[in-house]
Scaffold this active site. Structure first.
Site, PDB file in Angstrom:
ATOM      1  N   HIS A 115       0.883  -1.192   0.000  1.00 13.63           N
ATOM      2  CA  HIS A 115       0.000   0.000   0.000  1.00 13.63           C
ATOM      3  C   HIS A 115       0.912   1.230   0.000  1.00 13.63           C
ATOM      4  CE1 HIS A 115      -3.470   2.417   0.591  1.00 13.63           C
ATOM      5  NE2 HIS A 115      -3.696   2.244   1.890  1.00 13.63           N
ATOM      6  N   HIS A 170      -2.388  -2.346  -9.994  1.00 16.35           N
ATOM      7  CA  HIS A 170      -3.414  -1.805  -9.101  1.00 16.35           C
ATOM      8  C   HIS A 170      -4.610  -2.736  -9.069  1.00 16.35           C
ATOM      9  CE1 HIS A 170      -6.049   1.084  -7.119  1.00 16.35           C
ATOM     10  NE2 HIS A 170      -4.927   1.696  -6.775  1.00 16.35           N
ATOM     11  N   ASP A 197       2.210   5.538  -6.760  1.00 16.86           N
ATOM     12  CA  ASP A 197       3.475   5.567  -6.027  1.00 16.86           C
ATOM     13  C   ASP A 197       4.711   5.668  -6.911  1.00 16.86           C
ATOM     14  OD1 ASP A 197       2.437   5.457  -3.417  1.00 16.86           O
ATOM     15  OD2 ASP A 197       1.901   3.373  -3.750  1.00 16.86           O
TER      16      ASP A 197
HETATM   17  N1  CMC Z   1       5.243  -6.348 -10.256  1.00 15.52           N
HETATM   18  C1  CMC Z   1       5.272  -7.612 -10.730  1.00 15.52           C
HETATM   19  N2  CMC Z   1       4.181  -8.388 -10.863  1.00 15.52           N
HETATM   20  C2  CMC Z   1       3.011  -7.824 -10.520  1.00 15.52           C
HETATM   21  C3  CMC Z   1       2.905  -6.515 -10.031  1.00 15.52           C
HETATM   22  C4  CMC Z   1       4.087  -5.787  -9.904  1.00 15.52           C
HETATM   23  N3  CMC Z   1       4.059  -4.528  -9.434  1.00 15.52           N
HETATM   24  N4  CMC Z   1       1.622  -6.247  -9.765  1.00 15.52           N
HETATM   25  C5  CMC Z   1       0.936  -7.348 -10.069  1.00 15.52           C
HETATM   26  N5  CMC Z   1       1.766  -8.296 -10.525  1.00 15.52           N
HETATM   27  C6  CMC Z   1       1.405  -9.661 -10.932  1.00 15.52           C
HETATM   28  C7  CMC Z   1       1.188 -10.484  -9.658  1.00 15.52           C
HETATM   29  O1  CMC Z   1       2.385 -11.125  -9.272  1.00 15.52           O
HETATM   30  C8  CMC Z   1       0.110 -11.451 -10.067  1.00 15.52           C
HETATM   31  O2  CMC Z   1       0.715 -12.515 -10.733  1.00 15.52           O
HETATM   32  P1  CMC Z   1       0.149 -14.036 -10.609  1.00 15.52           P
HETATM   33  O3  CMC Z   1      -1.223 -13.983 -11.217  1.00 15.52           O
HETATM   34  O4  CMC Z   1       1.133 -14.844 -11.398  1.00 15.52           O
HETATM   35  O5  CMC Z   1       0.132 -14.337  -9.154  1.00 15.52           O
HETATM   36  C9  CMC Z   1      -0.721 -10.648 -11.058  1.00 15.52           C
HETATM   37  O6  CMC Z   1       0.119  -9.600 -11.562  1.00 15.52           O
HETATM   38  C10 CMC Z   1      -1.945 -10.031 -10.418  1.00 15.52           C
HETATM   39  O7  CMC Z   1      -1.505  -9.230  -9.357  1.00 15.52           O
HETATM   40  P2  CMC Z   1      -2.055  -9.295  -7.874  1.00 15.52           P
HETATM   41  O8  CMC Z   1      -0.950  -9.049  -6.898  1.00 15.52           O
HETATM   42  O9  CMC Z   1      -2.893 -10.509  -7.688  1.00 15.52           O
HETATM   43  O10 CMC Z   1      -2.987  -8.045  -7.880  1.00 15.52           O
HETATM   44  P3  CMC Z   1      -3.720  -7.459  -6.630  1.00 15.52           P
HETATM   45  O11 CMC Z   1      -4.912  -6.761  -7.138  1.00 15.52           O
HETATM   46  O12 CMC Z   1      -3.911  -8.472  -5.569  1.00 15.52           O
HETATM   47  O13 CMC Z   1      -2.629  -6.433  -6.058  1.00 15.52           O
HETATM   48  C11 CMC Z   1      -1.183  -4.619  -5.990  1.00 15.52           C
HETATM   49  C12 CMC Z   1      -2.516  -5.131  -6.497  1.00 15.52           C
HETATM   50  C13 CMC Z   1      -1.158  -3.098  -6.124  1.00 15.52           C
HETATM   51  C14 CMC Z   1      -1.017  -4.950  -4.501  1.00 15.52           C
HETATM   52  C15 CMC Z   1      -0.053  -5.245  -6.822  1.00 15.52           C
HETATM   53  O14 CMC Z   1      -0.145  -4.802  -8.151  1.00 15.52           O
HETATM   54  C16 CMC Z   1       1.319  -4.934  -6.247  1.00 15.52           C
HETATM   55  O15 CMC Z   1       1.770  -5.623  -5.322  1.00 15.52           O
HETATM   56  N6  CMC Z   1       2.013  -3.857  -6.762  1.00 15.52           N
HETATM   57  C17 CMC Z   1       3.299  -3.480  -6.227  1.00 15.52           C
HETATM   58  C18 CMC Z   1       3.117  -2.709  -4.926  1.00 15.52           C
HETATM   59  C19 CMC Z   1       2.535  -1.328  -5.151  1.00 15.52           C
HETATM   60  O16 CMC Z   1       2.968  -0.595  -6.016  1.00 15.52           O
HETATM   61  N7  CMC Z   1       1.561  -0.984  -4.301  1.00 15.52           N
HETATM   62  C20 CMC Z   1       0.890   0.315  -4.373  1.00 15.52           C
HETATM   63  C21 CMC Z   1      -0.539   0.132  -4.749  1.00 15.52           C
HETATM   64  S1  CMC Z   1      -1.319   1.589  -5.379  1.00 15.52           S
HETATM   65  C22 CMC Z   1      -1.334   2.681  -4.125  1.00 15.52           C
HETATM   66  C23 CMC Z   1      -2.193   2.332  -3.010  1.00 15.52           C
HETATM   67  O17 CMC Z   1      -3.397   2.092  -3.165  1.00 15.52           O
HETATM   68  O18 CMC Z   1      -1.636   2.349  -1.911  1.00 15.52           O
END
Ligand code: CMC
Length: 365
Positions: free
Chosen positions: A219, A258, A315
């Protein structure tokens, strides 16, 4: 039993008038107004809008700004208490403890009337920047700088942090940063805060819940993660190897992806423009070029690996803006919170105004 949605993906938990997101079209509105239009206002005006539900007229804005300025100072005893702790690299831990401390110095802490909540909201918005700057300076053995009531919310923060008046563009960048960070519907920190508010816990306690949830690297903590990553990459030339190796190790790249946006995050677009302008003013495009290279590499790597691109979130380019503002990485999450506090307060008040305790169920497995 109902179907369990892991991570509550797609679950609608409540109604809100505070903001609106269309993750497919990349639209974000606060109180019905597009983020692109809000980004040119002052943080005070946007804070007022979020908390009071309308754009302030000239008199309302001037009165609100005066109230904020009057409440910027923090209690001297509070500073002495905070000096007892070493918060190390996690500035957010210091902010969390400081907000707890602020609650103890607030006579209305456990008063729950709308008037008391309004008074507390002004104190919270006003004091967050003072606390962040004071904690940082005292943690580095530097004298704490008193707030300057001649300066805007954003300019005053940079002044209290660094001891010099920021340029016009630096002030604009900080003002936009606080506005773009101010609100984002039912993100994890806001959801956790609404749960606390739904038990009729007080506003300070709810805000502390928000802070604790914001801290995590998935986050608000991602912003520091991006700043650290930019340091590790070091140059535009290193970007490809760094990113490809991270993806091979199945590590997340901070600042990308996201839960809600399936297209470019509209906030990232505005940050990118600010970062570009700062790069030009400072005659140093290295951070901006490196960041843009990372964005391009990831976009294409994701199409190759998964058949669809990935986009920067709020971010990513905010971290580049912080690099140009020479803000230390350990402050990134606390500064995010300085902006977000207005949205958190608005959600707290919305929860109190039409409350039912938030209590979902779990499947027993
Ligand atoms: N880098 C590499 N792979 C990624 C990323 C990333 N930044 N984001 C998503 N993926 C992959 C993830 O590994 C998953 O792969 P698999 O299906 O093989 O497991 C797939 O894409 C779907 O992602 P997810 O993690 O299931 O997506 P989610 O909706 O649960 O999580 C997220 C969203 C923002 C937590 C995630 O994209 C992430 O961890 N991003 C990096 C951290 C980040 O930048 N966080 C700030 C979020 S935005 C600001 C806020 O709201 O605070």
């Amino acid at each position: 039993m109902e179907e369990m949605k892991k991570g509550l993906e797609g679950v609608v938990a409540l109604d809100t008038k505070i903001s609106f997101i269309d993750g497919i079209q990349g639209i974000l509105k606060y109180r019905g107004i597009n983020i692109e239009d809000l980004a040119d206002l002052s943080y005070d005006a946007v804070s007022y809008l979020l908390i009071n539900g309308k754009i302030p007229d000239e008199t309302e804005l001037s009165e609100y700004s005066q109230e904020l300025k009057k409440n910027r100072r923090i209690n001297g005893k509070q500073i002495e208490v905070l000096k007892e702790f070493d918060f190390g690299i996690e500035a957010l831990d210091g902010l969390r403890t400081a907000i707890s401390c602020t609650a103890h110095f607030d006579n209305e802490n456990n008063h729950h009337t709308p008037d008391a909540n309004k008074n507390k909201s002004i104190r919270l918005v006003a004091k967050f920047p003072t606390i962040v700057a004071a904690l940082h300076r005292s943690g580095h053995g530097e004298p704490i700088i008193e707030p300057d009531s001649e300066l805007s919310h954003a300019a005053n923060f940079l002044f209290m942090l660094k001891g010099k008046i920021p340029t016009k563009l630096e002030t604009e960048a900080m003002e936009k940063d606080l506005i773009l960070s101010a609100e984002h519907e039912l993100n994890p920190s806001t959801f956790s805060l609404r749960i606390a508010a739904s038990t009729l816990s007080d506003m300070y306690s709810a805000i502390i819940c928000g802070l604790c949830t914001l801290k995590g690297p998935l986050h608000g903590g991602a912003r520091k993660g991006v700043m650290d990553m930019l340091d590790e990459v070091g140059s535009q030339e290193n970007a490809r190897d760094y990113i490809v190796q991270k993806l091979e190790r199945k590590e997340k790249i901070m600042g990308f992806g996201h839960r809600v946006y399936k297209t470019y995050d509209p906030r990232a677009m505005i940050y990118k423009d600010v970062a570009r302008r700062l790069a030009i003013e400072k005659a140093d495009c290295s951070w901006f070029d490196m960041a843009e290279e990372i964005e391009h590499i990831l976009y294409h790597e994701f199409i190759e690996l998964r058949g669809k691109p990935i986009y920067p979130n709020v971010d990513f380019y905010s971290a580049v803006v912080y690099k140009y503002l020479e803000i230390p990485a350990e402050l990134a999450t606390s500064i995010f919170a300085m902006g977000r506090v207005s949205g958190w307060i608005a959600h707290c008040m919305e929860q109190y105004s039409d409350n039912r305790v938030i209590r979902p169920r779990a499947h027993s497995v």
